[in-house]
Scaffold this motif. Structure first.
Motif, PDB file in Angstrom:
ATOM      1  N   ASP A 180       0.818  -1.212   0.000  1.00  0.00           N
ATOM      2  CA  ASP A 180       0.000   0.000   0.000  1.00  0.00           C
ATOM      3  C   ASP A 180       0.856   1.268   0.000  1.00  0.00           C
ATOM      4  N   THR A 240      -9.447  -7.215  10.864  1.00  0.00           N
ATOM      5  CA  THR A 240      -9.803  -6.189   9.877  1.00  0.00           C
ATOM      6  C   THR A 240      -8.670  -5.177   9.718  1.00  0.00           C
ATOM      7  N   THR A 287      -3.875  -6.359   6.378  1.00  0.00           N
ATOM      8  CA  THR A 287      -3.853  -7.641   5.687  1.00  0.00           C
ATOM      9  C   THR A 287      -5.275  -8.106   5.389  1.00  0.00           C
ATOM     10  N   ARG A 337     -13.139  -7.227  15.453  1.00  0.00           N
ATOM     11  CA  ARG A 337     -13.131  -6.866  16.875  1.00  0.00           C
ATOM     12  C   ARG A 337     -13.187  -5.349  17.019  1.00  0.00           C
ATOM     13  N   THR A 338     -12.418  -4.660  16.166  1.00  0.00           N
ATOM     14  CA  THR A 338     -12.377  -3.192  16.210  1.00  0.00           C
ATOM     15  C   THR A 338     -12.460  -2.663  14.779  1.00  0.00           C
ATOM     16  N   LYS A 393      -4.446   3.854  14.976  1.00  0.00           N
ATOM     17  CA  LYS A 393      -3.921   2.575  14.488  1.00  0.00           C
ATOM     18  C   LYS A 393      -3.247   2.843  13.150  1.00  0.00           C
ATOM     19  N   TRP A 451      -0.863  -2.409  17.466  1.00  0.00           N
ATOM     20  CA  TRP A 451       0.414  -3.126  17.586  1.00  0.00           C
ATOM     21  C   TRP A 451       1.597  -2.183  17.782  1.00  0.00           C
TER      22      TRP A 451
HETATM   23  P1  NAP Z   1      -2.883  -6.045  12.489  1.00  0.00           P
HETATM   24  O1  NAP Z   1      -2.918  -4.680  11.933  1.00  0.00           O
HETATM   25  O2  NAP Z   1      -2.207  -6.278  13.787  1.00  0.00           O
HETATM   26  O3  NAP Z   1      -4.397  -6.535  12.537  1.00  0.00           O
HETATM   27  C1  NAP Z   1      -4.767  -7.708  13.229  1.00  0.00           C
HETATM   28  C2  NAP Z   1      -6.265  -7.822  13.209  1.00  0.00           C
HETATM   29  O4  NAP Z   1      -6.636  -9.010  13.903  1.00  0.00           O
HETATM   30  C3  NAP Z   1      -6.954  -6.666  13.911  1.00  0.00           C
HETATM   31  O5  NAP Z   1      -8.155  -6.385  13.255  1.00  0.00           O
HETATM   32  C4  NAP Z   1      -7.200  -7.241  15.305  1.00  0.00           C
HETATM   33  O6  NAP Z   1      -8.253  -6.625  15.993  1.00  0.00           O
HETATM   34  C5  NAP Z   1      -7.558  -8.669  14.941  1.00  0.00           C
HETATM   35  N1  NAP Z   1      -7.371  -9.588  16.045  1.00  0.00           N
HETATM   36  C6  NAP Z   1      -6.204  -9.914  16.650  1.00  0.00           C
HETATM   37  N2  NAP Z   1      -6.441 -10.804  17.646  1.00  0.00           N
HETATM   38  C7  NAP Z   1      -7.771 -11.032  17.654  1.00  0.00           C
HETATM   39  C8  NAP Z   1      -8.626 -11.834  18.462  1.00  0.00           C
HETATM   40  N3  NAP Z   1      -8.129 -12.584  19.467  1.00  0.00           N
HETATM   41  N4  NAP Z   1      -9.944 -11.829  18.197  1.00  0.00           N
HETATM   42  C9  NAP Z   1     -10.435 -11.074  17.187  1.00  0.00           C
HETATM   43  N5  NAP Z   1      -9.681 -10.285  16.402  1.00  0.00           N
HETATM   44  C10 NAP Z   1      -8.373 -10.266  16.642  1.00  0.00           C
HETATM   45  O7  NAP Z   1      -2.207  -7.097  11.462  1.00  0.00           O
HETATM   46  P2  NAP Z   1      -2.069  -7.030   9.881  1.00  0.00           P
HETATM   47  O8  NAP Z   1      -3.354  -6.657   9.259  1.00  0.00           O
HETATM   48  O9  NAP Z   1      -1.417  -8.294   9.467  1.00  0.00           O
HETATM   49  O10 NAP Z   1      -1.103  -5.820   9.635  1.00  0.00           O
HETATM   50  C11 NAP Z   1       0.083  -5.665  10.403  1.00  0.00           C
HETATM   51  C12 NAP Z   1       0.928  -4.604   9.743  1.00  0.00           C
HETATM   52  O11 NAP Z   1       1.580  -5.165   8.610  1.00  0.00           O
HETATM   53  C13 NAP Z   1       0.171  -3.428   9.173  1.00  0.00           C
HETATM   54  O12 NAP Z   1      -0.262  -2.518  10.144  1.00  0.00           O
HETATM   55  C14 NAP Z   1       1.186  -2.888   8.218  1.00  0.00           C
HETATM   56  O13 NAP Z   1       2.154  -2.132   8.901  1.00  0.00           O
HETATM   57  C15 NAP Z   1       1.802  -4.156   7.678  1.00  0.00           C
HETATM   58  N6  NAP Z   1       1.140  -4.495   6.404  1.00  0.00           N
HETATM   59  C16 NAP Z   1       1.482  -3.736   5.356  1.00  0.00           C
HETATM   60  C17 NAP Z   1       0.899  -3.982   4.150  1.00  0.00           C
HETATM   61  C18 NAP Z   1       1.304  -3.138   3.005  1.00  0.00           C
HETATM   62  O14 NAP Z   1       0.640  -3.200   2.012  1.00  0.00           O
HETATM   63  N7  NAP Z   1       2.352  -2.323   3.102  1.00  0.00           N
HETATM   64  C19 NAP Z   1      -0.053  -4.996   4.003  1.00  0.00           C
HETATM   65  C20 NAP Z   1      -0.378  -5.767   5.110  1.00  0.00           C
HETATM   66  C21 NAP Z   1       0.227  -5.495   6.318  1.00  0.00           C
HETATM   67  P3  NAP Z   1      -7.986  -5.318  16.921  1.00  0.00           P
HETATM   68  O15 NAP Z   1      -7.881  -4.174  15.972  1.00  0.00           O
HETATM   69  O16 NAP Z   1      -9.137  -5.273  17.825  1.00  0.00           O
HETATM   70  O17 NAP Z   1      -6.695  -5.569  17.653  1.00  0.00           O
END
Ligand code: NAP
Length: 494
Positions: free
Chosen positions: A64, A185, A188, A208-209, A295, A458
């Motif tokens: 992104d 949500t 990813t 969740r959020t 976030k 995170w």
């Molecule tokens: P994330 O932002 O940490 O999102 C995790 C999701 O899982 C959140 O919606 C979280 O809810 C939910 N979750 C976690 N534990 C849960 C539980 N026990 N029950 C219900 N829901 C739960 O992870 P990610 O989407 O993999 O992204 C991580 C980071 O990777 C991004 O912020 C970004 O920096 C990077 N990324 C970058 C790209 C890119 O295109 N550059 C693409 C993907 C990822 P809550 O919000 O309530 O915690």
């Protein structure tokens, strides 16, 4: 082409080991090679180049950050297919760069590091398979979002059908016409939703959020565009500069609110995007109760369109437990599924873990980091001489391009290594100075939206403090671009 500002430095007598052959490891290798390091080995646990772009293969994966920004400054690429290119294309770009700039043959694949030990004069790096490499300097380029975080939901192991994390996608599992559950949500999950909404018979998204989602369209580059970039590389440079400015406008101006006009623009963008959701009940469910930017901002061309697809259901009831046939929620619902996907993110404080480091007097990284990860200027660690890390604690990660951060840091690291080599010393930061720097950062992060914005993310450590660089990213760049001040480090004669 010479990619490094540090070329010609007195490093011929030095050996270096880099851990990881992802974006940062390949970059570090190129910089060290150009600076004339005597021996260079890049240890890679996997079977190919690419790091996060190798590990993540989920449907819909793309970056992104715009492609013409998300590239090495010294290797513009006229061939990008899209404004935001797909993951496989980005992985290939890094492999091509490793070959083009002469470091591919320095990579040892299937070489997972177990531990590294400082012996008073250098590092002994031991692999899981028992091989040992010796090096004067050790650089961790492992990335930090690489250890999947599995949710602590009761019954996770009871699900009788395929269940996997997005970073461990099982491509053997059919999705077309199936009932797919997706937990999360974040950035990813939103990409997965856009890819699967049209394919699954049913896509249950467990939220969740809610997230604020910025709308960003993703047009393809035409053949004419690519031909123009090939013919005139200055066009790509102009695009890079323009997008860099947009990134600063977004990250520092809009997200941190340092520019009121930029902040207002971002708030309008996410609100207008949310307003495109037709059903008021669904729109309400998708509306966050915290400030935009608290976030990590989600950017998507079509998330809201996809979540409104008739096959999609946004489930906001709390997951109670996972059972053999699906997900049970606390409103009494049972969501029967064929596949369960966990888009639940990563352990952001894993850094180079599970590699064990042992520094001066055998001190372990677990001891040094007993109160949480600590690094001087995000890159050097007390008691670990001649050890450097890219994208360590308090790096300006988040909505700043990881490549730009790695470029600034690798430049600083090469300059540090060269300065130490010229004086025949190993450099190590002082523990008190490191702690003082950490505390100053921590204090400053309390004024950032990551702390004041009313969310959990995170970005936060176990004490609820964001471990991100609290000042403008450009300030970090300026700090990295100065010659390192060796008075900031303790020098160990070699
Ligand atoms: P994330 O932002 O940490 O999102 C995790 C999701 O899982 C959140 O919606 C979280 O809810 C939910 N979750 C976690 N534990 C849960 C539980 N026990 N029950 C219900 N829901 C739960 O992870 P990610 O989407 O993999 O992204 C991580 C980071 O990777 C991004 O912020 C970004 O920096 C990077 N990324 C970058 C790209 C890119 O295109 N550059 C693409 C993907 C990822 P809550 O919000 O309530 O915690």
């Amino acid at each position: 082409m010479n990619a490094s500002a540090g070329a010609g430095r007195p490093m011929a007598g030095l050996s270096a080991v880099v851990i990881g052959a992802g974006m940062a490891g390949v970059l570090m290798g190129i910089r060290l090679k150009d600076a004339g390091v005597g021996s260079l080995v890049i240890l890679e646990k996997g079977g190919s180049v690419g790091g996060t772009w190798r590990e993540n293969t989920y449907p819909g994966l793309h970056c992104d950050f715009p492609s013409h920004l998300y590239r090495y400054s010294f290797d513009p690429n006229p061939e990008w297919s899209h404004h935001f290119s797909p993951g496989a294309e980005i992985r290939q770009y890094f492999e091509n760069a490793a070959r083009k700039f002469g470091v591919f043959d320095r990579i040892r694949f299937d070489s997972e590091v177990a531990e590294a030990r400082w012996n008073g004069a250098g590092w002994e790096v031991k692999l899981v398979d028992g091989r040992v490499f010796a090096a004067d300097v050790l650089i961790s380029a492992t990335g930090f979002l690489h250890v999947p975080r599995y949710p602590d939901i009761p019954g996770l192991k009871d699900f009788a059908r395929p269940c996997f994390h997005t970073a461990r996608w099982d491509h053997a599992v059919p999705l077309d016409g199936r009932r797919v559950g997706l937990v999360g949500t974040g950035s990813t999950a939103t990409q997965v939703v856009c890819a699967l909404a049209n394919r699954a018979a049913r896509l249950c998204v467990f939220q969740r959020t809610p997230q604020w989602v910025m709308r960003l369209d993703n047009p393809a580059y035409s053949e004419a565009d690519k031909a123009a970039f090939r013919k005139d590389p200055a066009l790509m440079e102009a695009r890079f500069r323009e997008m860099e400015q947009q990134m600063v406008y977004l990250a520092d101006g809009a997200i941190q609110g340092r520019n009121a006009e930029a902040r207002a623009w971002l708030e309008r963008n996410v609100q207008d995007n949310l307003a495109s959701v037709r059903d008021p009940v669904l729109r309400q469910k998708l509306t966050p109760d915290y400030q935009v930017g608290c976030k990590r901002l989600v950017m998507s061309p079509s998330f809201y369109e996809s979540i409104q697809h008739p096959a999609c259901e946004l489930v906001t009831a709390k997951i109670e437990r996972i059972v053999a046939e699906g997900v049970r929620t606390n409103d009494g619902g049972l969501h029967a599924l064929d596949v369960l996907v966990l888009a639940t993110g990563f352990d952001p404080q894993a850094y180079f873990c599970p590699v064990k480091l042992f520094g001066e007097q055998g001190r372990s990284i677990d001891e040094v980091w007993a109160n949480g990860p600590r690094a001087y200027r995000s890159m050097t660690v007390p008691y670990m001489p001649n050890f450097f890390m890219i994208e360590g604690p308090f790096s300006p990660v988040g909505n700043v391009s990881a490549i730009l951060i790695a470029e600034w840091q690798s430049e600083y690291i090469v300059n540090c290594i060269a300065a130490g080599a010229a004086r025949k010393v190993a450099l190590v930061p002082d523990a008190q100075k490191t702690e003082a720097m950490m505390q100053a950062y921590k204090a400053a992060t309390r004024d950032t939206i990551w702390f004041t914005g009313g969310c959990r993310s995170w970005y936060l450590d176990q004490d609820g403090v964001p471990i991100l660089y609290p000042h403008p990213a450009q300030q970090f760049e300026q700090e990295m671009r100065r010659a390192p001040d060796l008075a900031e480090y303790r020098a160990i004669a070699l």
